[in-house]
Design a protein around this motif. Structure first.
Motif, PDB file in Angstrom:
ATOM      1  N   MET A   1       0.837  -1.214   0.000  1.00  0.00           N
ATOM      2  CA  MET A   1       0.000   0.000   0.000  1.00  0.00           C
ATOM      3  C   MET A   1       0.864   1.252   0.000  1.00  0.00           C
ATOM      4  N   ARG A   2       2.005   1.176   0.732  1.00  0.00           N
ATOM      5  CA  ARG A   2       2.923   2.316   0.768  1.00  0.00           C
ATOM      6  C   ARG A   2       3.481   2.582  -0.631  1.00  0.00           C
ATOM      7  N   GLN A   3       3.815   1.498  -1.332  1.00  0.00           N
ATOM      8  CA  GLN A   3       4.364   1.634  -2.686  1.00  0.00           C
ATOM      9  C   GLN A   3       3.308   2.179  -3.646  1.00  0.00           C
ATOM     10  N   MET A   4       2.064   1.738  -3.472  1.00  0.00           N
ATOM     11  CA  MET A   4       0.971   2.219  -4.323  1.00  0.00           C
ATOM     12  C   MET A   4       0.784   3.727  -4.154  1.00  0.00           C
ATOM     13  N   ALA A   5       0.822   4.181  -2.915  1.00  0.00           N
ATOM     14  CA  ALA A   5       0.671   5.619  -2.641  1.00  0.00           C
ATOM     15  C   ALA A   5       1.809   6.413  -3.254  1.00  0.00           C
ATOM     16  N   LEU A   6       3.022   5.870  -3.152  1.00  0.00           N
ATOM     17  CA  LEU A   6       4.190   6.544  -3.722  1.00  0.00           C
ATOM     18  C   LEU A   6       4.095   6.611  -5.241  1.00  0.00           C
ATOM     19  N   ILE A   7       3.594   5.543  -5.870  1.00  0.00           N
ATOM     20  CA  ILE A   7       3.425   5.507  -7.333  1.00  0.00           C
ATOM     21  C   ILE A   7       2.433   6.574  -7.784  1.00  0.00           C
ATOM     22  N   ILE A   8       1.354   6.747  -7.031  1.00  0.00           N
ATOM     23  CA  ILE A   8       0.324   7.736  -7.385  1.00  0.00           C
ATOM     24  C   ILE A   8       0.922   9.146  -7.421  1.00  0.00           C
ATOM     25  N   ILE A   9       1.716   9.499  -6.396  1.00  0.00           N
ATOM     26  CA  ILE A   9       2.277  10.857  -6.378  1.00  0.00           C
ATOM     27  C   ILE A   9       3.376  11.016  -7.436  1.00  0.00           C
ATOM     28  N   LEU A  10       4.112   9.935  -7.738  1.00  0.00           N
ATOM     29  CA  LEU A  10       5.124  10.012  -8.796  1.00  0.00           C
ATOM     30  C   LEU A  10       4.473  10.215 -10.161  1.00  0.00           C
ATOM     31  N   LEU A  11       3.322   9.563 -10.389  1.00  0.00           N
ATOM     32  CA  LEU A  11       2.576   9.767 -11.644  1.00  0.00           C
ATOM     33  C   LEU A  11       2.070  11.197 -11.740  1.00  0.00           C
ATOM     34  N   LYS A  12       1.564  11.708 -10.621  1.00  0.00           N
ATOM     35  CA  LYS A  12       1.087  13.100 -10.588  1.00  0.00           C
ATOM     36  C   LYS A  12       2.257  14.049 -10.883  1.00  0.00           C
ATOM     37  N   ALA A  13       3.422  13.735 -10.319  1.00  0.00           N
ATOM     38  CA  ALA A  13       4.612  14.565 -10.545  1.00  0.00           C
ATOM     39  C   ALA A  13       5.023  14.523 -12.009  1.00  0.00           C
ATOM     40  N   GLY A  14       5.053  13.328 -12.596  1.00  0.00           N
ATOM     41  CA  GLY A  14       5.441  13.173 -14.002  1.00  0.00           C
ATOM     42  C   GLY A  14       4.505  13.896 -14.945  1.00  0.00           C
ATOM     43  N   LEU A  15       3.209  13.863 -14.633  1.00  0.00           N
ATOM     44  CA  LEU A  15       2.214  14.534 -15.480  1.00  0.00           C
ATOM     45  C   LEU A  15       2.258  16.051 -15.305  1.00  0.00           C
ATOM     46  N   SER A  16       2.893  16.511 -14.234  1.00  0.00           N
ATOM     47  CA  SER A  16       3.037  17.962 -14.000  1.00  0.00           C
ATOM     48  C   SER A  16       4.355  18.497 -14.541  1.00  0.00           C
TER      49      SER A  16
END
Length: 352
Positions: A1-16
């Motif tokens: 779950m920790r990794q999933m949360a980290l992936i979500i913010i990394l995707l948001k960062a990449g799209l920004s």
């Protein structure tokens, strides 16, 4: 779950992220990925044996555990600054975001090398060679995945099979988990950075998609992050054993702040020759302070390996999380309006 949360913010960062902004960052981003962490590890190596009474190799292991900046604390704030256009004309959030992503890889590779030495093994040259290989392969793998996804979405749209944005989010998330799994599958053969692969995939997806689609995807991942943020920090907190902080004592606090001074000096050196003024450099130092995710993940490893220094390393790691995570987070939140300029057009460059 920790990794999933980290992936979500990394995707948001990449799209920004804008790749043209990253090109402006150039040399300082590369330096920020290794020099501040190296300075902090050096501080532990020089002073921890005297302050904490441990051996030189145990001090190096401790430095590797404590040397990483926390993406969980830093990345969301940099994404927010990019959205609000604070410091973006000089690519300051992009610089910190790029540096922090590579910083973790560099430190974790050093950690595995130093623990091997502490167990009686030898430092392997292959481990150090794997650092740039891991970064390059992560970027290439992520870019390929992003290109294939954008091609799939565009082809489906051309054939009038419209893929809903919610479905795109699920597909992108699934691909990110696959990239993470690839790192695990290949770890005995070759090193690949899954964190950079995820960011790289999101960057290419943004570049190849229409502005409306990438904006909608970024918004959807932003909403997902609201829940993921709570999960991530609850799980980081759950990994912290508060009993060990009492045993660390004042000496550990002195060591943590000494290492932070060395880290700040490393950040300052990375920014020499750039157009950043003193206030902006100070903000970069504050942003590179927080520790949480990596320390929660690897802080207990030396203890589980049966190393004599395991207990003191975990104690100092827990204390570092409790001190630096709130200090860094509050420092960034309270100082960005005073230390950074809000940009209108983003014409200026980081490099002179």
């Amino acid at each position: 779950m920790r990794q999933m949360a980290l992936i979500i913010i990394l995707l948001k960062a990449g799209l920004s992220l804008d790749l043209s902004d990253l090109k402006k960052v150039g040399r300082p981003a590369v330096m920020m990925s290794c020099i501040p962490a190296s300075f902090e590890i050096l501080a532990f190596f020089l002073f921890a044996p005297h302050i904490l009474g441990i051996t030189k190799i145990d001090a190096a292991v401790m430095g590797a555990v404590l040397g990483a900046v926390s993406p969980a604390v830093v990345v969301p704030r940099m994404v927010q600054l990019m959205d609000m256009k604070y410091g973006t004309s000089k690519s300051i959030p992009q610089l910190i975001l790029a540096g922090a992503s590579c910083d973790d890889i560099f430190v974790i590779v050093l950690f595995s090398t130093f623990t091997s030495m502490a167990q009686g093994g030898n430092a392997n040259l292959k481990d150090f060679v794997n650092i740039p290989i891991s970064i390059l392969l992560g970027i290439v793998l992520g870019a390929a995945a992003g290109f294939i996804l954008s091609l799939f979405f565009e082809t489906a749209y051309a054939h009038e099979h419209c893929v809903r944005n919610s479905m795109k989010v699920i597909i992108v998330l699934g691909t990110s988990f696959m990239l993470t799994a690839i790192e695990t599958w290949l770890k005995d053969i070759i090193s690949v950075s899954d964190l950079l692969a995820v960011v790289s995939m999101a960057c290419v997806l943004k570049m190849k998609s229409t502005a409306f689609v990438s904006k909608r995807l970024s918004e959807k991942f932003g909403k997902l992050w609201l829940a993921a943020e709570v999960i991530l920090f609850v799980l980081v907190g759950a990994a912290v054993d508060i009993r060990y902080t009492m045993e660390a004592g004042l000496a550990a606090v002195v060591m943590i702040f000494t290492a932070l001074l060395f880290r700040a000096a490393g950040v300052y050196i990375c920014l020499l020759g750039t157009r950043l003024n003193l206030k902006e450099r100070l903000f970069c130092m504050i942003a590179y302070m927080p520790k949480a995710t990596v320390q929660a993940a690897i802080g207990s490893v030396p203890l589980s390996l049966g190393l004599p220094c395991g207990k003191i390393i975990l104690s100092v790691a827990v204390l570092a999380i409790l001190i630096t995570a709130p200090l860094g987070a509050i420092g960034m939140d309270q100082s960005y309006k005073k230390l950074l300029c809000r940009d209108k057009d983003g014409d200026s460059h980081l490099r002179p």
